[in-house]
Design a protein around this motif. Structure first.
Motif, PDB file in Angstrom:
ATOM      1  N   SER A   1     -19.858  17.094  35.215  1.00  0.00           N
ATOM      2  CA  SER A   1     -19.280  15.744  35.170  1.00  0.00           C
ATOM      3  C   SER A   1     -18.764  15.421  33.779  1.00  0.00           C
ATOM      4  O   SER A   1     -17.701  14.802  33.622  1.00  0.00           O
TER       5      SER A   1
ATOM      6  N   SER B   1      -9.931  13.533  39.690  1.00  0.00           N
ATOM      7  CA  SER B   1     -10.532  12.238  40.017  1.00  0.00           C
ATOM      8  C   SER B   1     -11.387  12.350  41.269  1.00  0.00           C
ATOM      9  O   SER B   1     -12.482  11.769  41.346  1.00  0.00           O
ATOM     10  N   GLN B   2     -10.898  13.115  42.238  1.00  0.00           N
ATOM     11  CA  GLN B   2     -11.678  13.345  43.461  1.00  0.00           C
ATOM     12  C   GLN B   2     -12.912  14.202  43.175  1.00  0.00           C
ATOM     13  O   GLN B   2     -13.981  13.985  43.743  1.00  0.00           O
TER      14      GLN B   2
ATOM     15  N   SER C   1     -14.545  14.236  40.349  1.00  0.00           N
ATOM     16  CA  SER C   1     -15.487  13.330  39.680  1.00  0.00           C
ATOM     17  C   SER C   1     -16.231  12.461  40.683  1.00  0.00           C
ATOM     18  O   SER C   1     -17.454  12.250  40.575  1.00  0.00           O
ATOM     19  N   LYS C   2     -15.498  11.968  41.670  1.00  0.00           N
ATOM     20  CA  LYS C   2     -16.114  11.146  42.716  1.00  0.00           C
ATOM     21  C   LYS C   2     -17.142  11.956  43.505  1.00  0.00           C
ATOM     22  O   LYS C   2     -18.252  11.475  43.786  1.00  0.00           O
ATOM     23  N   SER C   3     -16.788  13.196  43.864  1.00  0.00           N
ATOM     24  CA  SER C   3     -17.704  14.056  44.625  1.00  0.00           C
ATOM     25  C   SER C   3     -18.954  14.382  43.812  1.00  0.00           C
ATOM     26  O   SER C   3     -20.068  14.400  44.349  1.00  0.00           O
TER      27      SER C   3
ATOM     28  N   HIS D   1     -20.314  12.544  41.534  1.00  0.00           N
ATOM     29  CA  HIS D   1     -21.146  11.337  41.515  1.00  0.00           C
ATOM     30  C   HIS D   1     -21.953  11.219  42.811  1.00  0.00           C
ATOM     31  O   HIS D   1     -23.148  10.873  42.789  1.00  0.00           O
ATOM     32  N   GLU D   2     -21.315  11.520  43.926  1.00  0.00           N
ATOM     33  CA  GLU D   2     -21.997  11.446  45.218  1.00  0.00           C
ATOM     34  C   GLU D   2     -23.081  12.521  45.328  1.00  0.00           C
ATOM     35  O   GLU D   2     -24.147  12.279  45.905  1.00  0.00           O
TER      36      GLU D   2
ATOM     37  N   CYS E   1     -16.259  18.926  46.827  1.00  0.00           N
ATOM     38  CA  CYS E   1     -16.012  19.106  45.396  1.00  0.00           C
ATOM     39  C   CYS E   1     -15.352  20.459  45.130  1.00  0.00           C
ATOM     40  O   CYS E   1     -14.381  20.556  44.367  1.00  0.00           O
TER      41      CYS E   1
END
Length: 457
Positions: free
Chosen positions: A204, A400-401, A403-405, A407-408, A429
């Motif tokens: 991350s 960006s996707q 990073s979102k994955s 985080h999840e 991811c």
């Protein structure tokens, strides 16, 4: 046409040099029949018997018609740009001669290449990944030292290596979690969740750093727009001329001389700045055309990356300046306040004046300081670092996707969710990471990416 994701069997050809008259023109041909097609037009030597990476001079003929005296460059698969048999024909630079040669090659079995098709074949033949292929296009379009350096770094695989390393580490944990699913009835845990959490945090940090670099990357690739605004007769056009070191804008003592915006490009230490000289802004004017110019000036304030507010230090009070600065910042916070005509200033010192730079556009003093200030605001001090910089909007969207994955995934670990739910986020991811380098892609996406390339590259 054959499935582009599994390769081609046809042979393509295109003129690789820019249109127009030149000393030479280069025509590139690639594919299984490249040697056979050129051989029909170059009878003086058996090309297949010649060594790779050699040059051969002779006449190019179609039947009894001599097309040109040329130099033939031979490249044999897999050691060529596309990974296929490639021949480059250097002929004389007449557009007529180049077209004659191109038409003859097409008549003898080649197909005219689509934009970027040579590089697309290089990608599909694993000569480069997708980020490196895109960097080829960026290098061709580069017009500053910074953009060239960034493109070269990506062509050499700087960005790819970083992503590949992250993806491999994630794949290791993914395989362990998949193994857990195979033994779900036994309630075993092969993937150490603590180590997995540390890895996600590490990745991350790298991904967020790459995302943060996009602002600088956008500056490197697209340049910076600077709206020069101020009251009529503040010296905006004189400043533009001083920055360009030429008389580009009309200068007059008459207020409202500049009626429309004037745009010019200047290179400051490898970054392109698009300078926009706007009409003077004042509240009331009886001139309809001038008022239209003022409206356009306000539009430029909102659209610009940087607003340079220029004012006459002899005619502006502190209170008025503060009010104007506050008003502009409401429309664009990236404001640089510049005091002009300091050579005529009647007081001692500038301590009470709200300004970051003091200049005399007429006398051209303080201009170099102003250029360096613009360079610093644009983040120019960062361009000489060796870190990977993201310049491509597609890469930014995919990261960006990612990073979102990530985080999840981190949330799922903290909540101690089962491996099957972790696996969903992890595979998502990995997919986004794979899409960046082209390990996971589709035909439509490839067509879109390579359609932006030049024909012949």
């Amino acid at each position: 046409m054959n499935n582009k994701l599994s390769g081609w069997t046809d042979t393509i050809v295109a003129i690789a040099t820019p249109p127009g008259i030149g000393a030479i023109g280069v025509i590139r041909i690639s594919g299984e029949q490249a040697y056979d097609i050129v051989q029909k037009l170059f009878p003086s030597r058996n090309l297949k018997e010649q060594q790779a990476n050699t040059l051969h001079v002779g006449f190019l003929k179609e039947k009894k018609n001599i097309l040109d005296e040329v130099v033939i460059s031979l490249f044999k698969k897999p050691f060529s740009y596309t990974g296929e048999d490639v021949i480059e024909i250097s002929c004389h630079g007449s557009p007529f001669v180049q077209q004659q040669v191109l038409d003859a090659l097409i008549r003898n079995g080649a197909r005219l290449a689509r934009p970027g098709e040579f590089t697309q074949r290089a990608f599909l033949n694993k000569k480069m990944d997708l980020t490196q292929a895109e960097a080829v296009g960026d290098l061709i379009a580069s017009n500053t030292r910074a953009s060239q350096k960034s493109a070269m770094n990506n062509m050499r695989g700087g960005f790819s290596k970083e992503l590949k390393s992250l993806r491999e580490e994630l794949i290791k944990f993914s395989s362990l979690i998949e193994l857990e699913l195979d033994f779900s009835e036994e309630d075993v845990e092969f993937a150490d969740r603590h180590q997995f959490s540390l890895l996600i945090q590490k990745i991350s940090k790298v991904v967020n750093g790459l995302l943060a670099s996009f602002k600088l990357g956008n500056v490197i690739k697209n340049g910076v727009s600077v709206a020069i605004v101020g009251k009529p007769n503040a010296g905006k056009s004189t400043l533009l001329n001083a920055l360009l070191n030429e008389n580009r804008a009309i200068v007059s003592d008459i207020e409202g001389t500049t009626r429309d915006t004037i745009e010019e490009i200047i290179n400051i230490n490898g970054i392109l700045f698009r300078l926009i000289d706007t009409a003077g802004i004042r509240q009331h004017s009886q001139d309809i055309i001038e008022n239209m110019g003022v409206i356009k000036s306000r539009e430029k304030i909102q659209q610009a990356d940087i607003v340079l507010y220029l004012y006459d230090v002899n005619k502006m009070s502190t209170d008025e300046l503060q009010a104007i600065v506050s008003e502009i910042k409401m429309e664009n916070p990236n404001l640089l306040v510049v005091a002009n005509k300091v050579d005529l200033y009647r007081e001692n010192g500038f301590n009470h004046i709200q300004s970051e730079v003091f200049i005399s556009a007429q006398q051209q003093t303080g201009i170099e300081e102003l250029k360096m200030k613009l360079f610093d605001i644009a983040g120019g001090a960062e361009i000489n670092k060796e870190d990977v910089v993201i310049t491509n909007a597609r890469h930014y969207a995919a990261l960006s996707q990612v990073s979102k994955s990530l985080h999840e995934i981190e949330e799922a670990i903290e909540r101690k969710l089962p491996g099957d739910l972790l696996s969903v986020d992890l595979n998502e991811c990995l997919q986004y990471l794979g899409e960046i380098t082209g390990e996971i892609t589709n035909e439509d996406r490839l067509d879109y990416i390579f359609s932006k390339f030049c024909i012949g590259k």
